[in-house]
Design a protein around this motif. Structure first.
Motif, short mmCIF file in Angstrom:
data_model
loop_
_atom_site.label_atom_id
_atom_site.label_comp_id
_atom_site.label_asym_id
_atom_site.label_seq_id
_atom_site.Cartn_x
_atom_site.Cartn_y
_atom_site.Cartn_z
N ALA A 1 -31.36 -2.76 47.35
CA ALA A 1 -30.86 -2.66 45.98
C ALA A 1 -29.34 -2.83 45.91
O ALA A 1 -28.82 -3.59 45.10
N PHE B 1 -32.23 -7.31 38.56
CA PHE B 1 -31.61 -7.94 39.72
C PHE B 1 -31.02 -6.88 40.63
O PHE B 1 -31.24 -6.87 41.84
N SER B 2 -30.30 -5.96 40.02
CA SER B 2 -29.59 -4.96 40.81
C SER B 2 -30.55 -4.05 41.57
O SER B 2 -30.27 -3.62 42.68
N MET B 3 -31.69 -3.76 40.95
CA MET B 3 -32.64 -2.87 41.63
C MET B 3 -33.66 -3.63 42.46
O MET B 3 -34.59 -3.03 43.00
N SER B 4 -33.49 -4.93 42.58
CA SER B 4 -34.42 -5.78 43.36
C SER B 4 -35.86 -5.68 42.88
O SER B 4 -36.79 -5.69 43.68
N LEU C 1 -24.32 -7.33 46.37
CA LEU C 1 -23.39 -8.04 45.51
C LEU C 1 -23.78 -7.88 44.04
O LEU C 1 -22.95 -8.03 43.16
N GLY C 2 -25.06 -7.58 43.80
CA GLY C 2 -25.51 -7.36 42.44
C GLY C 2 -24.70 -6.25 41.77
O GLY C 2 -24.40 -6.32 40.58
N ASN C 3 -24.33 -5.24 42.54
CA ASN C 3 -23.58 -4.12 41.98
C ASN C 3 -22.09 -4.42 41.87
O ASN C 3 -21.46 -4.13 40.87
N TYR D 1 -26.88 -16.53 46.43
CA TYR D 1 -26.39 -15.25 46.98
C TYR D 1 -25.58 -15.47 48.26
O TYR D 1 -24.53 -14.87 48.46
N ILE E 1 -32.78 -16.99 44.48
CA ILE E 1 -31.69 -16.01 44.53
C ILE E 1 -30.87 -16.19 45.80
O ILE E 1 -29.64 -16.28 45.76
N SER F 1 -33.48 -8.61 52.92
CA SER F 1 -34.74 -8.31 52.24
C SER F 1 -35.26 -9.54 51.51
O SER F 1 -36.47 -9.73 51.39
N1 PHE Z 1 -30.39 -6.07 44.43
C1 PHE Z 1 -29.59 -6.91 45.26
C2 PHE Z 1 -28.14 -6.70 44.90
O1 PHE Z 1 -27.84 -5.92 44.04
C3 PHE Z 1 -29.95 -8.36 45.14
C4 PHE Z 1 -31.39 -8.57 45.30
C5 PHE Z 1 -32.11 -9.00 44.22
C6 PHE Z 1 -32.01 -8.31 46.50
C7 PHE Z 1 -33.45 -9.16 44.32
C8 PHE Z 1 -33.36 -8.46 46.63
C9 PHE Z 1 -34.08 -8.88 45.53
O2 PHE Z 1 -27.29 -7.31 45.45
#
Ligand code: PHE
Length: 425
Positions: free
Chosen positions: A5, A208-211, A8-10, A87, A83, A305
């Motif tokens: 989770a 996205f942030s919580m996957s 980079l999303g955060n 990413y 993604i 992941s």
């Molecule tokens: N949640 C991850 C992040 O915040 C990105 C991500 C998205 C990972 C979806 C796995 C699945 O950076």
């Protein structure tokens, strides 16, 4: 789970999406979505995974044999693929910034100089590609050897350290001259700035942030012991994830406003802001090196992941070894990644289509699976498998049966209409 989770999303995506969508009002919507939509979705993914001990495709095949439900899982392979393509580029930029901080290339620059470094980095295909390939190579190696355990152990120590550094940077950022405008942007909601597109983006960002929304968390759920309290796990992951995004906001916006950096400039926001804070900090250069390095590690645990999904899919589908699957998938994501380096349009398209379209759709079907196929008693049993009754079960069930699907549909249709330029609200 937190490793997937938090990434980079955060630190990268959250501030830039919030900056583009008006600040505090977006933040409120984001919090509401996280509580009312994302936590129930996460809990559902965990429960499905723990119930079957399998990945999302296999879970659906087991729980609803001879149906087409497992198609939802196919989104769970395409989505990580898209993604990871963009990413890795951002992980690459972070690696490059670690190197530049070490080499002193970011030191003593004024605001325009910092902007220039990012403009040069993102437009220079050589730099972006080179560092992206290093990121792919690291992730590929880890997944090929199946040493994610080691990474998990390392990140258990390093991630709290990242939080400590973020807090330090926050303190410097809010004490800069002119920081208050940034805090105002983050905390005083101006609802006139909230658009349908912003609401759409808040939902996508939360997923996205919580996957969630593609079944990655289902696979993690398969490894959770029956004695664990799943609701507690879901709430904890959400809280950790939110706290880090929130802190990233406090770190970025006061500094951005203090330096006259416009908050809505898009994917470069974090990279044009952070070096300015480090330049104003005691031991800024050293802190900058460690900070970017820790961010790289946070990014890697998320990419692992994502990449793991692709490798296990390929391995099972074509019956090859983990190593071979990993090499082939590394090459494939290097090609799609390169497409994102060459064309910012492709980069943005992958970024938007995954978070705003595919994840909400995936989540929509994952939650609907419960009332339609699994039924109430079955999920209740799983959520209470640790031996205690779940106090908020009725609320949870109501949320996933009605609120989550309806909200996703509404936000979705509204956002789509807005996207293609129809303004009906
Ligand atoms: N949640 C991850 C992040 O915040 C990105 C991500 C998205 C990972 C979806 C796995 C699945 O950076």
């Amino acid at each position: 789970m937190a490793g997937s989770a938090v990434g980079l999303g955060n630190v990268w995506r959250f501030p830039y999406i919030l900056g583009e969508n008006g600040g505090a009002a977006f933040l409120l919507v984001y919090v509401a979505f996280t509580i009312l939509i994302s936590i129930p979705v996460l809990l559902t993914e965990f429960a499905i995974g723990r119930m079957t001990g399998k990945s999302i495709v296999r879970s659906f095949k087991t729980l609803a044999p001879k149906t087409k439900w497992y198609y939802v899982g196919i989104c769970g392979v395409i989505c990580p693929f898209l993604i990871i393509s963009f990413y890795n580029i951002v992980t690459g930029w972070t690696l490059y910034y670690t190197y530049e901080s070490m080499a002193g290339g970011l030191q003593g620059l004024d605001e325009a100089g910092v902007q220039q470094v990012f403009a040069d980095t993102s437009s220079n295909m050589g730099i972006s590609t080179f560092w992206m390939i290093i990121a792919i190579a690291i992730v590929g190696q880890v997944v090929a050897r199946g040493v994610s355990d080691g990474i998990e152990k390392v990140s258990k120590i390093l991630m709290p350290l990242l939080v400590v550094l973020i807090v330090l940077v926050c303190i410097r950022s809010v004490t800069l001259d002119g920081a208050s405008d940034g805090l105002k942007f983050l905390f005083y909601p101006d609802f006139s700035k909230l658009t349908a597109k912003g609401i759409f983006a808040a939902l996508g960002q939360s997923f996205f942030s919580m996957s969630i929304g593609m079944g990655i968390m289902t696979t993690y759920g398969a490894y959770i012991q029956k004695t664990e309290n799943l609701s507690q796990c879901a709430v904890r992951v959400a809280m950790v994830d939110f706290m880090i995004a929130f802190l990233a906001g406090i770190m970025i916006f006061p500094c951005a406003f203090a330096f006259g950096i416009s908050p809505d400039q898009g994917a470069g926001l974090v990279f044009v802001t952070l070096p300015n804070i480090f330049n104003q900090m005691f031991m800024g250069r050293a802190i900058s090196v460690v900070f970017f390095l820790l961010l790289v590690i946070a990014a890697l645990t998320s990419s692992i992941s994502l990449f793991e999904v692709l490798v296990s899919f390929y391995k099972d589908q074509f019956r090859t070894s983990r190593r071979k699957a990993s090499i082939i998938m590394s090459l494939v994501v290097a090609v799609t990644g390169f497409a994102c380096v060459v064309s910012p349009t492709i980069f943005n398209f992958f970024d938007q289509i995954t978070a705003n379209v595919m994840l909400p759709l995936g989540a929509f079907f994952i939650v609907l699976f419960i009332p339609i196929v699994l039924k109430r008693e079955r999920i209740k049993e799983e959520l209470e498998a640790h031996g205690k009754s779940m106090r908020l079960f009725n609320t949870y069930y109501f949320l996933i049966k009605y609120v989550v699907p309806v909200a996703i549909l509404l936000i979705f249709v509204n956002g789509m209409l807005d996207w293609i330029g129809v303004d009906w609200l």
